[in-house]
Write an enzyme that holds these catalytic residues in place. Structure first.
Site, PDB file in Angstrom:
ATOM      1  N   THR A 146       0.826  -1.216   0.000  1.00 26.42           N
ATOM      2  CA  THR A 146       0.000   0.000   0.000  1.00 26.42           C
ATOM      3  C   THR A 146       0.851   1.252   0.000  1.00 26.42           C
ATOM      4  O   THR A 146       0.552   2.231  -0.696  1.00 26.42           O
ATOM      5  CB  THR A 146      -0.914  -0.011   1.247  1.00 26.42           C
TER       6      THR A 146
ATOM      7  N   SER B 109       0.698  -6.925  -1.432  1.00 26.22           N
ATOM      8  CA  SER B 109       1.204  -8.082  -0.690  1.00 26.22           C
ATOM      9  C   SER B 109       0.234  -9.265  -0.715  1.00 26.22           C
ATOM     10  O   SER B 109       0.624 -10.390  -0.435  1.00 26.22           O
ATOM     11  CB  SER B 109       1.588  -7.698   0.741  1.00 26.22           C
TER      12      SER B 109
ATOM     13  N   THR C 107       0.798  -4.438   4.119  1.00 25.74           N
ATOM     14  CA  THR C 107       0.455  -4.830   5.482  1.00 25.74           C
ATOM     15  C   THR C 107      -0.368  -6.120   5.541  1.00 25.74           C
ATOM     16  O   THR C 107      -0.395  -6.775   6.583  1.00 25.74           O
ATOM     17  CB  THR C 107      -0.340  -3.710   6.186  1.00 25.74           C
ATOM     18  N   ASP C 108      -1.004  -6.482   4.433  1.00 27.19           N
ATOM     19  CA  ASP C 108      -1.925  -7.626   4.496  1.00 27.19           C
ATOM     20  C   ASP C 108      -1.218  -8.948   4.772  1.00 27.19           C
ATOM     21  O   ASP C 108      -1.785  -9.835   5.408  1.00 27.19           O
ATOM     22  CB  ASP C 108      -2.754  -7.717   3.206  1.00 27.19           C
TER      23      ASP C 108
END
Lengths: 169, 169, 169, 169
Positions: D11, D54, D85-86
């Site tokens: 992101t 990700s 971040t996922d």
């Protein structure tokens, strides 16, 4: 359209010196500012005449500004003069009186807060001055804070920190 | 001067949803944007009509925008319509055709990059649209990227990502 | 974690006065700065002690700062002192010498360029000082420009415009 | 100190495509971001491994990230991995399990809001990750939002949109 931007210094171009903590007129900021705008119709060139607080402009400095405006105007569709606000009205009045036959708009602008500050009015004022230069008839103007004021009779309102038309006496 | 700003959504007002990573039209951003400008002469009111990508505007939506412009124009000195760029030309053409007797300027604007982005063109475009609303004669216009284009014949240049006047055929 | 931020003024909090064109210590800026950070673990309270250029801090001012640190430390997990860079080393040395039994980190920070400037180092330095306050052992520190320096022996490098550890003589 | 920054997309590095209105992982943004920080002690080099959301990272991609970390770690004082971040927790767990003898800190970070947005958390998170890389003992960490969390057991809190330590079961 061809636009020339003449820089003279002023609050808009004050930059911060980290060594002594002072605001100084040391370099123009206008190319950075204009570089962030999208202006596909405008071919802009810059004439960096001087870097001065407008309170320090001499009669000779003002004559140099006038000569530059006179020299550039015939080959441009409009001119901007970036100027300190404290004596902008004197330079504008001089251009107005000296060049009654101007064939293009000459728009003076500046800022109340230097461009380097987050909440400066510099980008708004230059955006407005550039648009005004493409819209108004030939003459001398101050553009700032949503206003496009035609000389003669333009003056700084030192309470409101913006430009206004002087009341006819 | 009294200016009304009608918002309809568009790229300019897309905001980022951190939960799903998508850009969405969920709220107007124009009050924040205008709040950062210095406009001592303008009394501005806002009419938040809808929050839509302009590709999703229906004929009924466009009729609502037209009705709002018609209702507001008599009591204002100028109007802005904040609009997505993809179909701005259709809404502008509808207003132009439907309201030939407009007594004030109606200026459509938007942005190629949402206001929430650091290098958005939103602030430039709204600054220009507001100044244009105070300078141009009554009529319908698109203002963006240093251009103020009068309807009819305004169209989006999808290569250059800006608005131009359509060549007469 | 509970963090207290003590403000004393300094370059970081200089704000621009449009009426006279001067930078002044008139109000703290730290709440705005911290409000833009995401710090879900930190409960932060603010103690606005004084608004001074650090060259103007008197011995009495420094004693007030010391007294505030001493008063706040027992009920916090860490402290920040926002301070001008010119005499930060004297205040840090005084806290270090006067409070040898500190049970929490006391981190002094500031900025070389006021927070109000676009390219200020203020946000970086406060972000670093807050993170340092959660990571380092009890003691007195200066945090700035990627460095966390423990007192004694911290000094301003006036050429490089940052803080360094003084060489042992 | 020598720090390497390995970029993988995420992101933080999503940029806006004005032609289709979509956010895409097309180029790293980290050099611009780091270039705005003052870090006189850090010599930073960049390894742009891949540009991916990700959620789209394959097992093979994760093995490439692991191999890069293993290759760079012996000649650096610390490493950053910029990551979506996922699935950051999976890459961090893999590095933690595969490289138990790491001699330097490996700090994973990213952002909930792309760097290109005005109110992105990217600059805060990268500032924190760089400082953490100079302060914490060898090991694998996630740094973000004022927290430096050591693997194993780091997970994304999808309600709070930040990282936390998983409760031991």
């Amino acid at each position: 359209m061809r636009i020339a931007i003449v820089t003279t210094g002023g609050t808009i171009a004050k930059t911060y010196d980290e060594a002594d903590g002072l605001l100084k007129n040391e370099r123009p900021v206008i190319k950075t500012l204009v570089g962030a705008l999208r202006l596909p119709d405008l071919a802009i060139d810059f004439s960096h005449l001087m870097q001065k607080d407008s309170l320090e402009l001499t009669d000779d400095d003002r004559r140099r500004i006038l000569a530059e405006v006179e020299a550039l105007a015939p080959r441009r569709d409009g001119l901007l003069v970036i100027h300190g606000t404290d004596t902008l009205e004197h330079t504008g009045a001089l251009i107005h009186e000296s060049l009654p036959e101007l064939a293009v708009p000459v728009v003076l602008t500046g800022a109340m807060r230097p461009y380097e500050f987050r909440d400066s009015d510099a980008q708004q004022n230059v955006t407005e001055a550039l648009l005004a230069a493409t819209l108004v008839p030939p003459g001398v103007y101050a553009a700032m804070h949503g206003r496009v004021l035609r000389f003669p009779g333009v003056t700084k309102d030192r309470q409101a920190l913006t430009f206004v038309k002087r009341e006819a006496g």
